[in-house]
Motif scaffolding. Sequence first.
Motif, PDB file in Angstrom:
ATOM      1  N   LYS A   8      28.443  43.264  32.177  1.00 37.24           N
ATOM      2  CA  LYS A   8      29.578  43.122  31.261  1.00 37.24           C
ATOM      3  C   LYS A   8      29.423  44.041  30.053  1.00 37.24           C
ATOM      4  O   LYS A   8      30.387  44.688  29.617  1.00 37.24           O
ATOM      5  N   ILE A  11      30.130  47.583  31.128  1.00 31.61           N
ATOM      6  CA  ILE A  11      31.567  47.823  31.264  1.00 31.61           C
ATOM      7  C   ILE A  11      32.203  48.102  29.904  1.00 31.61           C
ATOM      8  O   ILE A  11      32.999  49.038  29.749  1.00 31.61           O
ATOM      9  N   LYS A  12      31.849  47.307  28.902  1.00 36.48           N
ATOM     10  CA  LYS A  12      32.390  47.508  27.552  1.00 36.48           C
ATOM     11  C   LYS A  12      31.974  48.864  26.990  1.00 36.48           C
ATOM     12  O   LYS A  12      32.755  49.554  26.328  1.00 36.48           O
ATOM     13  N   GLN A  15      34.011  51.554  28.685  1.00 33.25           N
ATOM     14  CA  GLN A  15      35.393  51.487  28.193  1.00 33.25           C
ATOM     15  C   GLN A  15      35.514  52.171  26.825  1.00 33.25           C
ATOM     16  O   GLN A  15      36.493  52.870  26.567  1.00 33.25           O
ATOM     17  N   ILE A 250      34.026  52.131  35.767  1.00 30.62           N
ATOM     18  CA  ILE A 250      34.452  50.781  35.379  1.00 30.62           C
ATOM     19  C   ILE A 250      34.892  49.995  36.615  1.00 30.62           C
ATOM     20  O   ILE A 250      34.559  48.812  36.774  1.00 30.62           O
ATOM     21  N   LEU A 253      31.772  49.008  38.425  1.00 32.92           N
ATOM     22  CA  LEU A 253      31.052  47.954  37.712  1.00 32.92           C
ATOM     23  C   LEU A 253      31.775  46.612  37.837  1.00 32.92           C
ATOM     24  O   LEU A 253      31.130  45.559  37.955  1.00 32.92           O
ATOM     25  N   ASN A 254      33.102  46.636  37.792  1.00 34.72           N
ATOM     26  CA  ASN A 254      33.869  45.397  37.967  1.00 34.72           C
ATOM     27  C   ASN A 254      33.633  44.795  39.353  1.00 34.72           C
ATOM     28  O   ASN A 254      33.511  43.574  39.505  1.00 34.72           O
ATOM     29  N   TYR A 257      30.232  43.308  39.269  1.00 33.04           N
ATOM     30  CA  TYR A 257      30.260  42.076  38.478  1.00 33.04           C
ATOM     31  C   TYR A 257      30.859  40.926  39.297  1.00 33.04           C
ATOM     32  O   TYR A 257      30.330  39.803  39.302  1.00 33.04           O
TER      33      TYR A 257
END
Length: 279
Positions: A8, A11-12, A15, A250, A253-254, A257
């Motif tokens: 998480k 990902i941030k 972004q 992203i 990674l999502n 996750y």
Amino acid sequence: MASMKNIKLRIKSVQSTMQITRAMKLVASSRLRRAQDRCMRSRPYYEVLNKTLNDIANSNSDFSSKYVKKREIKKILYIVFAGDRGLAGGYNANMFRMIEEKSKGQNCAFLPVGKKAVEYFKKRQREIISESFKVAGDLSVSDCFEMSRMVCNGFLAGEYDEIQVAGTKFVSVLSQVPQTQQLLPFTVQEVEGDREVILYEPNTEDTFNAIIPEYIAGVIYSVLCESTASEQGARRMAMENATNNAADMIESLNLTYNRARQSAITQEITEIVAGAGED
């Protein structure tokens, strides 16, 4: 859970990076449009001067000028245009690679334009005649005339036997080509067909010698505009690629996750069922 938390955070982080690269792409796009307009406006100036110089040289069969006489090449001066910043793909690297190939085995001096050019030649301890133009983004037409006077005086004094300017030609947003152009000695192009008879006062040689510095300043300014447009075009493409790569990362990674989350939920359900079975 710790693994999910790390994903998480990653990902941030990506972004945030994507927001920066998207903003830099928009800025480069805006600057590119302005640079392209400058390119279009600058071309007629030196093109007309080039035609005028050739007309003067071809108007007299006995024409001679210190600016057109070729001599033994003992030392060459390169005016090298590069960027002030990185993050522009191969823009700077391609220019320096070309210069190294062109100047290999030659006795050279350099007039670098742009922070990256100054840093490159200083790091390699090459002869630099001036560091007055280290910020390419701040240069104006008057700076180009100053460079013109500097190189003309050096050529006339015999400090350099040839003057070359190296810049990047803007072909399109996808293509920027580093290239060199000889400034001095000036190469006279033969005019085909009948020659128009024009009288120049006081004479053709003095008129030609007076126009040469203006012409060189015009060429230098044109190369500056082309190089600026090329840098912005290369940066726009680099930031667009970086933005697309961040979006792909992203998405990956999502997916990772969601798999980790699904695995954690499945494990919890399994533990609950196993505990209920023991009871």
